[in-house]
Enzyme design. Structure first.
Site, mmCIF file in Angstrom:
data_model
loop_
_atom_site.group_PDB
_atom_site.id
_atom_site.type_symbol
_atom_site.label_atom_id
_atom_site.label_comp_id
_atom_site.label_asym_id
_atom_site.label_seq_id
_atom_site.Cartn_x
_atom_site.Cartn_y
_atom_site.Cartn_z
ATOM 1 N N HIS A 175 -5.228 3.278 -4.888
ATOM 2 C CA HIS A 175 -5.460 3.332 -3.442
ATOM 3 C C HIS A 175 -6.312 4.575 -3.176
ATOM 4 O O HIS A 175 -5.791 5.654 -2.892
ATOM 5 C CB HIS A 175 -4.105 3.429 -2.745
ATOM 6 C CG HIS A 175 -4.067 2.944 -1.333
ATOM 7 N ND1 HIS A 175 -4.680 1.790 -0.908
ATOM 8 C CD2 HIS A 175 -3.448 3.465 -0.235
ATOM 9 C CE1 HIS A 175 -4.439 1.619 0.382
ATOM 10 N NE2 HIS A 175 -3.707 2.629 0.823
ATOM 11 N N HIS A 204 -7.432 3.889 1.227
ATOM 12 C CA HIS A 204 -6.413 4.345 2.162
ATOM 13 C C HIS A 204 -7.054 4.742 3.479
ATOM 14 O O HIS A 204 -7.830 5.705 3.547
ATOM 15 C CB HIS A 204 -5.655 5.526 1.567
ATOM 16 C CG HIS A 204 -4.595 6.071 2.470
ATOM 17 N ND1 HIS A 204 -3.546 5.305 2.929
ATOM 18 C CD2 HIS A 204 -4.425 7.309 3.024
ATOM 19 C CE1 HIS A 204 -2.780 6.036 3.706
ATOM 20 N NE2 HIS A 204 -3.294 7.248 3.794
ATOM 21 N N HIS A 214 3.446 -2.205 4.036
ATOM 22 C CA HIS A 214 3.726 -0.783 3.850
ATOM 23 C C HIS A 214 5.237 -0.516 3.833
ATOM 24 O O HIS A 214 5.765 0.155 4.720
ATOM 25 C CB HIS A 214 3.058 0.034 4.964
ATOM 26 C CG HIS A 214 1.586 -0.180 5.059
ATOM 27 N ND1 HIS A 214 1.031 -1.255 5.726
ATOM 28 C CD2 HIS A 214 0.558 0.536 4.567
ATOM 29 C CE1 HIS A 214 -0.287 -1.191 5.642
ATOM 30 N NE2 HIS A 214 -0.604 -0.122 4.948
ATOM 31 N N ASP A 268 0.833 -1.201 0.000
ATOM 32 C CA ASP A 268 0.000 0.000 0.000
ATOM 33 C C ASP A 268 0.874 1.259 0.000
ATOM 34 O O ASP A 268 2.062 1.218 0.309
ATOM 35 C CB ASP A 268 -0.903 0.009 1.228
ATOM 36 C CG ASP A 268 -2.053 -0.992 1.112
ATOM 37 O OD1 ASP A 268 -2.028 -1.831 0.196
ATOM 38 O OD2 ASP A 268 -2.963 -0.938 1.960
ATOM 39 N N ASP A 269 0.244 2.379 -0.347
ATOM 40 C CA ASP A 269 0.815 3.733 -0.200
ATOM 41 C C ASP A 269 1.889 4.077 -1.227
ATOM 42 O O ASP A 269 2.656 5.024 -1.021
ATOM 43 C CB ASP A 269 1.363 3.962 1.214
ATOM 44 C CG ASP A 269 0.314 3.805 2.295
ATOM 45 O OD1 ASP A 269 -0.876 3.708 1.948
ATOM 46 O OD2 ASP A 269 0.675 3.780 3.477
#
Length: 311
Positions: free
Chosen positions: A94, A169, A249, A43-44
């Protein structure tokens, strides 16, 4: 993709609709009953440069199979350039309506006057604190949410990229049933899959006979920092049969990121495990198959024929 992943098998020709409706997610993807399948999604991607570098390494040199791009963030253009050079990488959008970094803030892709219900009293995205999320979800109009989600997805398309899925998110399943329902409708329109984290969203997806994580969803922020590699190793040994997903992450934990991000230790420890020889060895030892969202999207495209989930 990691060497432990395989090309999914085609479903047997002649499988009836009734038989298909009872299949588990792994079977819908073409794998035998009881196979242990794992999506490791970073993610991110796009939040800041040290994340971008770590995500690419985690996919190309480690055990991650896909990532999720935060379109509104400062390093998103760099992330999209990296994806353009790597068309084989499975990535999602996301979907972002909050901002946790006042030192490097981001806001909506849409013009602020077009999405006023997504903004706090000073015209910024809310922070993803309990009070911030609560205030956002209490006032967000679904038409503003749709406008912003479309803007984020369309930005990726204009850049010449094709995502595989949509996820959220800091708002599990979008935070509201109508937001998740909207996202599934957008996914159907754009030919994408959707991450479902909690019930009733997962049950709603299952009723549509679409593949979704069947077991407890792992967010790496929920793991303690002390003994984290051992905890990851135990989670792999205990991984249940069916389709599983980990949202990780990774970041390099550079000096710049330490100044920006209170969660840099979570991200650095994720990165260290994902690229470690131990992670790859454990997957092989346990016979766990890595899958990515390109496989999940294929079935969503085949079986997703419009309609709202009504979760």
């Amino acid at each position: 993709m990691d060497e432990t992943s395989v090309t999914p098998r085609s479903r047997t020709r002649g499988t009836t609709e009734a038989e298909t409706s009872s299949l588990r997610s792994g079977e819908l993807l073409g794998y035998p009953t009881g196979e242990r399948l794992l999506i490791v999604n970073c993610d991110d991607f796009g939040m800041y440069p040290a994340i971008n570098e770590a995500v690419v390494e985690a996919i190309e040199q480690g055990v991650a199979g896909s990532c999720s791009l935060m379109v509104p963030c400062p390093a998103a253009p760099d992330a999209m350039r990296r994806l353009l050079r790597r068309p084989e990488v499975s990535f999602g959008v996301h979907l972002t309506m909050v901002c946790e970094m006042p030192g490097a803030p981001w806001g909506p892709v849409s013009a602020r006057e077009q999405v006023p219900s997504l903004l706090d009293p000073v015209g910024r995205f809310f922070a993803p604190t309990p009070s911030g999320r609560g205030a956002l979800l209490a006032q967000a109009r679904i038409e503003d949410v749709e406008r912003e989600f479309r803007a984020q997805i369309d930005t990726v398309a204009v850049a010449g990229l094709t995502p595989t899925h949509l996820d959220f998110h800091c708002l599990a399943d979008g935070g509201r049933d109508d937001i998740f329902d909207l996202t599934v409708s957008l996914a159907t329109e754009y030919g994408l899959a959707v991450r479902a984290w909690l019930d009733p969203a997962r049950e709603a997806v299952r009723r549509r006979r679409l593949p979704v994580s069947e077991n407890d969803f792992l967010d790496s922020y929920a793991l303690p920092l002390d003994g984290k590699p051992s905890r990851y190793a135990q989670l792999l040994r205990d991984l249940p049969p069916g389709l599983n997903e980990w949202a990780v992450h990774p970041s390099l934990g550079t000096r710049e990121s330490r100044a920006l991000d209170d969660g840099w230790r979570v991200r650095r420890t994720d990165y260290e495990f994902l690229v470690s020889p131990e992670a790859r060895a454990l997957l092989a030892e346990e016979g766990i198959r890595l899958v990515d969202y390109a496989e999940v999207r294929r079935v969503w495209q085949e079986r997703g024929r419009g309609g709202r989930l009504g979760c």
